[in-house]
Design an enzyme around this catalytic site. Structure first.
Site, short mmCIF file in Angstrom:
data_model
loop_
_atom_site.label_atom_id
_atom_site.label_comp_id
_atom_site.label_asym_id
_atom_site.label_seq_id
_atom_site.Cartn_x
_atom_site.Cartn_y
_atom_site.Cartn_z
N THR A 2 -1.14 7.82 10.75
CA THR A 2 0.18 7.58 11.35
C THR A 2 1.20 7.69 10.23
OG1 THR A 2 0.17 5.20 10.91
CG2 THR A 2 -0.83 5.92 12.99
N VAL B 72 -4.18 1.83 3.53
CA VAL B 72 -2.73 1.73 3.26
C VAL B 72 -2.22 3.07 2.71
CG1 VAL B 72 -0.95 0.56 1.91
CG2 VAL B 72 -2.86 -0.75 2.88
N LYS B 73 -1.20 3.57 3.41
CA LYS B 73 -0.66 4.89 3.04
C LYS B 73 0.58 4.69 2.17
CE LYS B 73 -0.03 9.14 5.68
NZ LYS B 73 0.39 9.61 7.00
N LEU B 74 0.54 5.32 1.00
CA LEU B 74 1.61 5.15 0.00
C LEU B 74 2.13 6.53 -0.38
CD1 LEU B 74 -0.55 2.90 -2.35
CD2 LEU B 74 1.36 2.04 -0.96
N ALA C 207 -2.10 3.48 7.60
CA ALA C 207 -0.89 2.73 7.95
C ALA C 207 0.08 2.84 6.79
CB ALA C 207 -1.26 1.27 8.20
#
Ligand code: E4P
Length: 214
Positions: free
Chosen positions: A27, A82-84, A56
């Site tokens: 996402t 966790v998307k960074l 996310a």
């Protein structure tokens, strides 16, 4: 090659999951904005449907903000990744979160050295964006190939998640060069099983059979 769906739309996620071939979900803030729903709530709903990695993304762009949002997102479910962003602050946050055992996906990767850096920082996934490079007249597939070579040269375990895929030719090229994962919109997943000769072939088999046996 693992197959993820690139959407925050729950119906599309359920339809792809029902096919039995879905390995994960990606996402991003734009996809959530399109759905007009609370990000945390939607991530929890997605994680109830899909057991594989669910990316996310953080909204913060500074290190402290990314760490705090990243830790919060990781609490939603065990399969949250966790998307960074692939920035200086992002790589630093990647190192901190990875050391804490939180899996990360470093997104918006447009050149192979970003991929090298995030692998060194312990990223679980790196997301090179093919379509957006094609849009500005570069060949997005070259990037996937170069990252594959760099990772293979040094044995980095970071998985290459080909993103910004617009059509099935992108997907085929990714499979041929050895991307570990491809994330695609629902329309591309459906398109993978489509060919006019399959449709006309099925029609002919059924009609020949009915002609002979009623
Ligand atoms: C991947 O994680 C991104 O959400 C996505 O693939 C971006 O694709 P786009 O360039 O079509 O927006």
């Amino acid at each position: 090659m693992d197959l993820y769906i690139d959407t925050a739309n729950l119906d599309e996620i359920k339809k792809a999951h029902d096919m039995g071939v879905l390995d994960g979900v990606t996402t991003n803030p734009s996809l959530i904005a399109k759905e007009g729903i609370d990000y945390t709530k939607r991530l929890a709903e997605i994680c109830e449907v899909v057991q594989g990695p669910v990316s996310a993304e953080v909204i913060a762009v500074d290190y402290d903000g990314m760490i705090s949002e990243g830790r919060d997102r990781a609490k939603i479910a065990e399969n949250i990744v966790v998307k960074l962003p692939s920035t200086v602050a992002g790589v630093k946050a990647c190192k901190t979160l990875s050391d804490e055992g939180i899996r990360t996906n470093l997104t918006l990767c447009f050149q192979p050295l970003q991929a090298l850096m995030v692998a060194k920082a312990g990223a679980f996934l790196v997301s090179p964006f093919i379509g957006r490079l094609d849009d500005i007249g570069q060949d997005g597939m070259d990037l996937i190939q170069q990252i594959r070579q760099v990772y293979d040269n040094y044995g980095y375990p970071t998985k290459i998640l080909a993103a910004s895929i617009r059509h099935s030719q992108h997907l085929l090229a990714c499979a041929l060069v050895g991307a570990d994962v491809a994330t695609v919109p629902y329309s591309v997943i459906e398109g993978m099983m489509k060919h006019p000769l399959t449709d006309s072939g099925v029609e002919k088999f059924v009609s020949d059979y009915k002609k002979a046996f009623g």
